[in-house]
Design a protein around this motif. Structure first.
Motif, short mmCIF file in Angstrom:
data_model
loop_
_atom_site.label_atom_id
_atom_site.label_comp_id
_atom_site.label_asym_id
_atom_site.label_seq_id
_atom_site.Cartn_x
_atom_site.Cartn_y
_atom_site.Cartn_z
N SER A 3 0.83 -1.21 0.00
CA SER A 3 0.00 0.00 0.00
C SER A 3 0.86 1.25 0.00
O SER A 3 0.47 2.29 -0.54
CB SER A 3 -0.93 -0.01 1.22
OG SER A 3 -0.17 -0.06 2.40
N ASP A 6 1.76 2.32 -3.58
CA ASP A 6 0.66 2.51 -4.51
C ASP A 6 0.75 3.92 -5.10
O ASP A 6 0.75 4.91 -4.37
CB ASP A 6 -0.67 2.34 -3.78
CG ASP A 6 -1.84 2.19 -4.72
OD1 ASP A 6 -1.91 2.96 -5.70
OD2 ASP A 6 -2.67 1.29 -4.51
N ASP A 9 -1.41 6.90 -3.97
CA ASP A 9 -1.16 7.65 -2.74
C ASP A 9 -0.44 8.97 -2.99
O ASP A 9 -0.44 9.84 -2.12
CB ASP A 9 -0.33 6.79 -1.78
CG ASP A 9 -1.13 5.62 -1.24
OD1 ASP A 9 -2.37 5.72 -1.21
OD2 ASP A 9 -0.53 4.60 -0.86
N GLN A 13 -5.84 13.35 -2.26
CA GLN A 13 -6.81 12.40 -1.75
C GLN A 13 -8.17 13.06 -1.50
O GLN A 13 -8.24 14.10 -0.84
CB GLN A 13 -6.30 11.76 -0.46
CG GLN A 13 -4.99 11.00 -0.64
CD GLN A 13 -5.12 9.81 -1.56
OE1 GLN A 13 -5.96 8.93 -1.35
NE2 GLN A 13 -4.27 9.77 -2.59
N ARG A 67 -7.18 6.91 -4.19
CA ARG A 67 -7.89 5.87 -3.44
C ARG A 67 -9.36 6.27 -3.28
O ARG A 67 -9.65 7.41 -2.92
CB ARG A 67 -7.26 5.66 -2.07
CG ARG A 67 -5.90 4.97 -2.13
CD ARG A 67 -5.43 4.63 -0.73
NE ARG A 67 -4.15 3.95 -0.76
CZ ARG A 67 -4.00 2.63 -0.87
NH1 ARG A 67 -5.06 1.85 -0.98
NH2 ARG A 67 -2.80 2.08 -0.87
N ARG A 69 -12.28 6.60 -1.42
CA ARG A 69 -12.71 6.58 -0.03
C ARG A 69 -14.13 7.10 0.10
O ARG A 69 -14.53 8.02 -0.61
CB ARG A 69 -11.78 7.45 0.83
CG ARG A 69 -10.32 7.08 0.76
CD ARG A 69 -9.54 7.86 1.80
NE ARG A 69 -8.11 7.72 1.61
CZ ARG A 69 -7.20 7.92 2.56
NH1 ARG A 69 -7.60 8.27 3.76
NH2 ARG A 69 -5.92 7.79 2.31
N ARG A 204 -12.17 -5.31 -1.38
CA ARG A 204 -11.13 -5.57 -0.38
C ARG A 204 -10.84 -4.25 0.31
O ARG A 204 -10.39 -3.30 -0.33
CB ARG A 204 -9.87 -6.14 -1.03
CG ARG A 204 -10.04 -7.54 -1.61
CD ARG A 204 -8.72 -8.07 -2.15
NE ARG A 204 -8.86 -9.37 -2.74
CZ ARG A 204 -8.77 -10.53 -2.07
NH1 ARG A 204 -8.53 -10.48 -0.76
NH2 ARG A 204 -8.91 -11.69 -2.69
N ASP A 205 -11.07 -4.19 1.59
CA ASP A 205 -10.97 -2.93 2.30
C ASP A 205 -9.51 -2.49 2.46
O ASP A 205 -8.61 -3.32 2.63
CB ASP A 205 -11.61 -3.06 3.68
CG ASP A 205 -11.78 -1.73 4.37
OD1 ASP A 205 -12.51 -0.88 3.83
OD2 ASP A 205 -11.17 -1.53 5.43
N ALA A 206 -9.29 -1.19 2.41
CA ALA A 206 -7.94 -0.65 2.56
C ALA A 206 -7.46 -0.69 4.00
O ALA A 206 -6.26 -0.50 4.26
CB ALA A 206 -7.88 0.77 2.03
N PRO A 213 -6.44 -4.45 6.75
CA PRO A 213 -6.25 -4.22 5.31
C PRO A 213 -6.39 -5.52 4.52
O PRO A 213 -5.93 -6.58 4.95
CB PRO A 213 -4.82 -3.68 5.21
CG PRO A 213 -4.52 -3.15 6.57
CD PRO A 213 -5.27 -4.01 7.53
#
Length: 228
Positions: A3, A6, A9, A13, A67, A69, A204-206, A213
């Protein structure tokens, strides 16, 4: 890729705010709130203002590039009225009202939303949800995880979003024109493993809140998705 590596990131955000109306004397049923949240995400994704030269298009693009969110907060009374006055869309499902707003920077929430409570939203169902109707998409929640209702709302919203991405354009159009019929069920322990390896859209949760994660939280099923 970890992560921390990535490339998303490195981008600005953004977060998609959702607010559930939670009046003290008339809380919504849990499944109604889950369905309203999932449909709210779809309504925002498909709204004309979210595309092209639309007023929300830039923020929507930035949110989807980084990401993805979502944060669910709750409001009642005057709090809800102030939230409802901001640009956004309100979706109802049974006893539930959820308002979704254009994405905002992670640290740039409007003051009317920033002050709302985010943790501890817990709702219950007075009875088991009805069986799935043939025209409905079905969002399967994991039977293995313990999540608050607010967290579940964000997860089913993400499942609906992945399903939207997965569908061919004609099926997207038909689903939208039908009003995004969908329902949410918790999978049985016996079925969950097969669902997560079915090839259907899988969340799939971060791991930012509540769960580890990489946890598998939602599988999104739609007749058209099985044809892709």
């Amino acid at each position: 890729m970890s992560s921390t590596d990535d490339p998303r990131d490195a981008l600005p955000q953004y977060v998609l705010p959702l607010v559930v109306r939670l009046e003290r004397d008339a809380p919504p049923a849990r499944t109604d709130a889950l369905e309203a949240a999932a449909r709210a995400v779809l309504v925002m994704l498909s709204d004309d203002r979210s595309h092209g030269e639309g007023e929300w298009a830039e923020a929507m693009g930035a949110w989807q590039d980084a990401r993805i969110r979502k944060v669910v907060r709750r409001a009642r009374g005057a709090e809800w009225r102030r939230a409802a006055a901001l640009p956004g869309l309100t979706v109802t499902a049974g006893t539930a009202e959820v308002r979704v707003f254009p994405p905002v920077p992670l640290d740039g929430w409007p003051k009317e939303l920033a002050k709302l409570q985010v943790s501890g939203t817990e709702l219950t169902d007075p009875a088991d949800p009805p069986a799935r109707a043939p025209e409905q998409a079905l969002l399967w929640l994991s039977p293995e995880l313990s999540m608050s209702t607010g967290k579940e709302m964000a997860q089913v919203g993400h499942g609906a979003q992945l399903l939207w991405y997965a569908l061919p354009e004609p099926d997207r159009k038909a689903w939208r024109e039908a009003g995004f019929p969908l329902t949410v069920h918790t999978a049985s322990a016996e079925d969950w493993s097969g669902l997560t390896t079915s090839g259907l859209p899988l969340v799939r949760d971060a791991g930012f809140t509540e769960i580890a994660p990489g946890s598998c939280t939602v599988v999104a099923d739609h007749p058209a998705a099985r044809r892709v």
